[in-house]
Design a protein around this motif. Structure first.
Motif, short mmCIF file in Angstrom:
data_model
loop_
_atom_site.label_atom_id
_atom_site.label_comp_id
_atom_site.label_asym_id
_atom_site.label_seq_id
_atom_site.Cartn_x
_atom_site.Cartn_y
_atom_site.Cartn_z
N LEU A 49 0.93 -0.94 0.22
CA LEU A 49 -0.21 0.09 0.14
C LEU A 49 0.98 1.35 0.38
N VAL A 50 1.67 1.38 1.08
CA VAL A 50 2.61 2.83 0.82
C VAL A 50 3.03 2.36 -0.41
N GLU A 51 4.23 1.34 -1.13
CA GLU A 51 4.54 1.35 -2.60
C GLU A 51 3.57 2.00 -3.41
N ARG A 52 2.43 1.57 -3.43
CA ARG A 52 1.31 2.43 -4.12
C ARG A 52 0.78 3.24 -4.03
N PHE A 53 0.51 3.54 -2.68
CA PHE A 53 -0.40 5.11 -2.42
C PHE A 53 1.17 5.88 -1.45
N GLY A 54 1.62 5.88 -0.93
CA GLY A 54 3.02 7.14 -0.97
C GLY A 54 2.47 6.70 0.96
N GLU A 55 3.60 7.45 1.27
CA GLU A 55 4.42 7.38 3.12
C GLU A 55 3.13 8.29 3.82
N ALA A 56 2.51 8.74 2.42
CA ALA A 56 0.73 9.44 3.11
C ALA A 56 0.21 8.86 3.61
N VAL A 57 0.02 7.52 3.81
CA VAL A 57 -0.70 6.14 3.80
C VAL A 57 -0.76 6.30 5.18
N LEU A 58 0.97 6.60 6.26
CA LEU A 58 1.30 5.94 7.30
C LEU A 58 1.09 7.24 8.08
N GLY A 59 0.87 6.54 9.67
CA GLY A 59 0.75 7.80 11.09
C GLY A 59 2.23 8.22 11.01
N LYS A 68 -7.13 8.54 5.94
CA LYS A 68 -6.09 8.66 4.57
C LYS A 68 -5.79 7.96 3.82
N LEU A 69 -5.57 6.97 3.45
CA LEU A 69 -6.21 5.87 2.91
C LEU A 69 -6.97 5.86 2.19
N ALA A 70 -8.47 5.93 2.91
CA ALA A 70 -9.66 5.95 1.96
C ALA A 70 -9.55 6.68 0.94
N GLU A 71 -9.26 8.21 1.27
CA GLU A 71 -9.20 9.27 0.13
C GLU A 71 -8.34 9.53 -0.77
N LEU A 72 -7.04 8.69 -0.76
CA LEU A 72 -5.96 8.33 -2.37
C LEU A 72 -6.95 7.30 -2.67
N SER A 79 -7.34 3.71 -8.84
CA SER A 79 -6.85 3.52 -7.22
C SER A 79 -8.26 2.74 -6.16
N ARG A 80 -9.04 2.47 -6.56
CA ARG A 80 -10.05 1.76 -5.63
C ARG A 80 -9.45 0.35 -6.23
N LYS A 81 -9.21 0.31 -7.04
CA LYS A 81 -9.17 -1.28 -7.71
C LYS A 81 -7.54 -1.45 -7.56
N ASP A 82 -6.60 -1.11 -7.40
CA ASP A 82 -5.70 -1.27 -7.20
C ASP A 82 -5.64 -1.65 -5.27
N LEU A 83 -6.31 -0.66 -4.72
CA LEU A 83 -6.47 -0.69 -3.73
C LEU A 83 -6.63 -2.63 -3.38
N ALA A 85 -6.80 -5.14 -5.93
CA ALA A 85 -5.79 -5.82 -5.97
C ALA A 85 -5.04 -6.14 -5.01
N ILE A 86 -4.86 -4.85 -4.17
CA ILE A 86 -3.94 -5.37 -2.43
C ILE A 86 -4.05 -5.54 -1.81
N THR A 87 -4.92 -5.56 -1.20
CA THR A 87 -5.87 -6.30 -0.29
C THR A 87 -6.69 -7.66 0.15
N HIS A 88 -7.60 -7.61 -1.12
CA HIS A 88 -7.95 -8.38 -1.25
C HIS A 88 -7.59 -10.26 -0.84
N PRO A 89 -6.76 -10.17 -1.82
CA PRO A 89 -5.69 -11.56 -1.92
C PRO A 89 -4.76 -11.75 -0.26
N ALA A 90 -4.81 -11.01 -0.04
CA ALA A 90 -4.16 -10.91 1.27
C ALA A 90 -5.72 -11.47 2.80
N ILE A 91 -6.63 -10.74 1.95
CA ILE A 91 -7.42 -11.20 3.54
C ILE A 91 -7.92 -12.31 3.39
N ASN A 92 -8.10 -12.51 1.88
CA ASN A 92 -9.06 -14.21 1.40
C ASN A 92 -7.63 -15.39 2.14
N THR A 93 -6.32 -14.71 1.62
CA THR A 93 -5.89 -16.15 1.93
C THR A 93 -5.43 -15.95 3.58
#
Length: 212
Positions: A49-59, A68-72, A79-83, A85-93
Protein backbone atom coordinates in the motif's frame (compact mmCIF):
# COMPACT_ATOMS: atom_id res chain seq x y z
CA UNK A 1 -16.76 -28.97 9.87
CA UNK A 2 -19.84 -26.92 9.10
CA UNK A 3 -19.30 -23.51 7.51
CA UNK A 4 -21.84 -20.83 8.39
CA UNK A 5 -21.96 -17.39 6.79
CA UNK A 6 -23.16 -14.69 9.19
CA UNK A 7 -24.14 -11.26 7.91
CA UNK A 8 -26.40 -8.30 8.54
CA UNK A 9 -26.63 -4.58 7.95
CA UNK A 10 -24.68 -2.14 10.07
CA UNK A 11 -26.33 -1.79 13.47
CA UNK A 12 -28.30 -5.03 13.13
CA UNK A 13 -26.52 -6.71 16.04
CA UNK A 14 -24.60 -9.26 14.00
CA UNK A 15 -21.59 -9.08 16.33
CA UNK A 16 -23.82 -9.83 19.31
CA UNK A 17 -25.15 -12.92 17.55
CA UNK A 18 -21.56 -13.97 16.78
CA UNK A 19 -20.65 -13.64 20.46
CA UNK A 20 -23.66 -15.71 21.50
CA UNK A 21 -22.69 -18.44 19.04
CA UNK A 22 -19.14 -18.49 20.43
CA UNK A 23 -20.59 -19.08 23.90
CA UNK A 24 -22.39 -22.13 22.51
CA UNK A 25 -19.23 -23.57 21.02
CA UNK A 26 -18.83 -22.02 17.57
CA UNK A 27 -15.51 -20.86 16.14
CA UNK A 28 -15.90 -17.37 14.64
CA UNK A 29 -13.72 -15.96 11.87
CA UNK A 30 -14.26 -12.19 11.73
CA UNK A 31 -13.74 -10.68 8.27
CA UNK A 32 -13.31 -7.16 9.65
CA UNK A 33 -10.65 -8.32 12.13
CA UNK A 34 -8.85 -10.17 9.35
CA UNK A 35 -8.94 -7.07 7.13
CA UNK A 36 -7.33 -5.04 9.92
CA UNK A 37 -4.68 -7.66 10.69
CA UNK A 38 -3.30 -7.98 7.15
CA UNK A 39 -2.35 -4.29 7.02
CA UNK A 40 -0.70 -4.06 10.41
CA UNK A 41 2.91 -2.84 10.68
CA UNK A 42 5.35 -5.31 9.18
CA UNK A 43 2.78 -7.02 6.95
CA UNK A 44 3.48 -7.31 3.20
CA UNK A 45 0.12 -5.76 2.29
CA UNK A 46 0.99 -2.58 4.19
CA UNK A 47 4.30 -2.32 2.37
CA UNK A 48 2.46 -2.73 -0.94
CA UNK A 49 0.00 0.00 0.00
CA UNK A 50 2.85 2.38 0.82
CA UNK A 51 4.54 1.54 -2.49
CA UNK A 52 1.32 2.27 -4.39
CA UNK A 53 -0.11 5.24 -2.49
CA UNK A 54 2.98 6.72 -0.81
CA UNK A 55 4.19 7.37 2.73
CA UNK A 56 1.18 9.63 3.28
CA UNK A 57 -0.91 6.56 4.17
CA UNK A 58 1.22 6.02 7.29
CA UNK A 59 0.67 7.76 10.59
CA UNK A 60 3.44 9.13 12.78
CA UNK A 61 3.70 5.74 14.51
CA UNK A 62 4.17 3.89 11.21
CA UNK A 63 0.73 2.32 11.34
CA UNK A 64 -1.81 2.63 8.54
CA UNK A 65 -3.73 5.91 8.49
CA UNK A 66 -7.06 4.50 7.33
CA UNK A 67 -8.84 7.81 6.65
CA UNK A 68 -5.90 8.98 4.52
CA UNK A 69 -5.82 5.68 2.63
CA UNK A 70 -9.54 5.96 1.96
CA UNK A 71 -9.09 9.52 0.71
CA UNK A 72 -6.44 8.42 -1.78
CA UNK A 73 -7.79 5.01 -2.73
CA UNK A 74 -11.31 6.14 -3.46
CA UNK A 75 -10.29 9.22 -5.41
CA UNK A 76 -10.85 7.38 -8.69
CA UNK A 77 -11.83 3.97 -10.04
CA UNK A 78 -8.29 2.82 -10.83
CA UNK A 79 -7.05 3.68 -7.34
CA UNK A 80 -9.91 1.69 -5.82
CA UNK A 81 -9.07 -1.29 -8.03
CA UNK A 82 -5.42 -1.04 -7.01
CA UNK A 83 -6.42 -1.03 -3.34
CA UNK A 84 -8.56 -4.14 -3.84
CA UNK A 85 -5.80 -5.88 -5.82
CA UNK A 86 -3.46 -5.42 -2.84
CA UNK A 87 -5.78 -6.12 0.07
CA UNK A 88 -8.29 -8.70 -1.19
CA UNK A 89 -5.80 -11.55 -1.85
CA UNK A 90 -4.15 -10.99 1.56
CA UNK A 91 -7.53 -10.92 3.30
CA UNK A 92 -8.74 -14.02 1.50
CA UNK A 93 -5.56 -15.98 2.30
CA UNK A 94 -5.71 -15.12 6.00
CA UNK A 95 -9.46 -15.73 6.15
CA UNK A 96 -9.08 -19.21 4.63
CA UNK A 97 -6.12 -19.93 6.93
CA UNK A 98 -8.20 -19.18 10.02
CA UNK A 99 -11.09 -21.28 8.71
CA UNK A 100 -8.77 -24.23 8.08
CA UNK A 101 -7.16 -23.88 11.51
CA UNK A 102 -10.49 -24.65 13.21
CA UNK A 103 -11.06 -28.18 14.58
CA UNK A 104 -12.35 -30.64 12.00
CA UNK A 105 -15.60 -31.11 13.91
CA UNK A 106 -16.25 -27.39 14.53
CA UNK A 107 -19.12 -25.18 13.51
CA UNK A 108 -17.19 -22.31 11.92
CA UNK A 109 -19.12 -19.06 11.73
CA UNK A 110 -17.70 -16.65 9.16
CA UNK A 111 -18.72 -13.13 10.22
CA UNK A 112 -18.83 -11.28 6.88
CA UNK A 113 -20.59 -7.88 6.96
CA UNK A 114 -20.68 -7.59 3.15
CA UNK A 115 -21.51 -11.22 2.37
CA UNK A 116 -24.48 -10.30 0.19
CA UNK A 117 -22.42 -7.67 -1.63
CA UNK A 118 -19.33 -9.83 -2.22
CA UNK A 119 -19.35 -12.37 -5.01
CA UNK A 120 -16.06 -13.76 -3.71
CA UNK A 121 -17.51 -14.30 -0.23
CA UNK A 122 -20.65 -15.98 -1.57
CA UNK A 123 -18.40 -18.15 -3.70
CA UNK A 124 -17.10 -19.89 -0.59
CA UNK A 125 -20.27 -21.95 -0.78
CA UNK A 126 -21.66 -21.64 2.74
CA UNK A 127 -24.28 -24.37 3.26
CA UNK A 128 -25.85 -22.11 5.92
CA UNK A 129 -26.22 -18.33 5.74
CA UNK A 130 -27.60 -16.49 8.76
CA UNK A 131 -28.89 -12.96 8.27
CA UNK A 132 -29.45 -10.70 11.30
CA UNK A 133 -32.14 -8.05 10.88
CA UNK A 134 -33.50 -5.10 12.85
CA UNK A 135 -35.73 -2.14 11.93
CA UNK A 136 -33.99 0.87 10.41
CA UNK A 137 -34.83 3.29 13.25
CA UNK A 138 -33.53 0.83 15.84
CA UNK A 139 -30.29 0.36 13.91
CA UNK A 140 -29.85 4.11 13.57
CA UNK A 141 -30.41 4.50 17.30
CA UNK A 142 -27.81 1.85 18.11
CA UNK A 143 -25.23 3.57 15.93
CA UNK A 144 -26.01 6.96 17.46
CA UNK A 145 -25.42 5.32 20.84
CA UNK A 146 -21.93 4.37 19.63
CA UNK A 147 -21.23 7.97 18.66
CA UNK A 148 -21.97 7.72 14.94
CA UNK A 149 -23.92 10.77 13.70
CA UNK A 150 -27.36 9.79 12.44
CA UNK A 151 -26.78 11.21 8.94
CA UNK A 152 -23.47 9.34 8.65
CA UNK A 153 -25.12 6.12 9.81
CA UNK A 154 -27.90 6.54 7.25
CA UNK A 155 -25.32 7.03 4.47
CA UNK A 156 -23.50 3.85 5.48
CA UNK A 157 -26.74 1.89 5.43
CA UNK A 158 -27.69 3.27 2.04
CA UNK A 159 -24.37 2.03 0.64
CA UNK A 160 -25.20 -1.56 1.67
CA UNK A 161 -27.67 -3.92 0.02
CA UNK A 162 -31.28 -3.96 1.24
CA UNK A 163 -32.77 -6.33 3.81
CA UNK A 164 -34.66 -8.01 0.97
CA UNK A 165 -31.42 -8.73 -0.91
CA UNK A 166 -29.81 -10.23 2.19
CA UNK A 167 -32.91 -12.28 2.92
CA UNK A 168 -32.76 -13.70 -0.60
CA UNK A 169 -29.50 -15.52 0.21
CA UNK A 170 -30.45 -16.52 3.77
CA UNK A 171 -31.17 -19.98 5.07
CA UNK A 172 -31.91 -18.54 8.53
CA UNK A 173 -33.05 -15.06 9.61
CA UNK A 174 -32.56 -13.68 13.14
CA UNK A 175 -34.92 -10.87 14.17
CA UNK A 176 -32.96 -8.62 16.53
CA UNK A 177 -35.70 -6.09 17.17
CA UNK A 178 -36.41 -7.29 20.72
CA UNK A 179 -34.46 -7.63 23.95
CA UNK A 180 -31.48 -9.86 24.69
CA UNK A 181 -33.67 -12.66 26.06
CA UNK A 182 -35.58 -12.82 22.78
CA UNK A 183 -32.31 -12.88 20.86
CA UNK A 184 -30.91 -15.64 23.10
CA UNK A 185 -33.94 -17.83 22.40
CA UNK A 186 -33.52 -17.42 18.65
CA UNK A 187 -29.80 -18.20 18.86
CA UNK A 188 -30.61 -21.31 20.93
CA UNK A 189 -32.95 -22.48 18.17
CA UNK A 190 -30.35 -21.63 15.54
CA UNK A 191 -27.63 -23.55 17.40
CA UNK A 192 -29.86 -26.61 17.68
CA UNK A 193 -30.46 -26.46 13.95
CA UNK A 194 -26.76 -26.00 13.19
CA UNK A 195 -25.92 -29.09 15.24
CA UNK A 196 -28.55 -31.04 13.31
CA UNK A 197 -27.24 -29.86 9.94
CA UNK A 198 -23.65 -30.69 10.93
CA UNK A 199 -24.69 -34.19 12.01
CA UNK A 200 -26.49 -34.71 8.70
CA UNK A 201 -23.46 -33.55 6.72
CA UNK A 202 -21.17 -35.83 8.72
CA UNK A 203 -23.49 -38.82 8.22
CA UNK A 204 -23.60 -38.13 4.49
CA UNK A 205 -19.80 -37.87 4.33
CA UNK A 206 -19.40 -41.14 6.27
CA UNK A 207 -21.80 -42.89 3.88
CA UNK A 208 -19.88 -41.61 0.86
CA UNK A 209 -16.58 -42.73 2.40
CA UNK A 210 -17.99 -46.18 3.15
CA UNK A 211 -19.20 -46.48 -0.44
CA UNK A 212 -15.80 -45.75 -1.96
Amino acid sequence: MLLVGLTGGIGSGKSTVADLLVRRGAVVVDADAVARSVVERGMPALAALVERFGEAVLGADGALDRPKLAELAFADEQSRKDLEAITHPAINTEFLSQMQAAPADAIVVCDVPLLAESEQARGRGYPVIVVVEAPLDLRLGRLEGRGVPRADAARRMAAQVSDEERRAIATHVIDNSGDLDALERQVDDLWTDLLRIKAEHEAKADKQTAGE
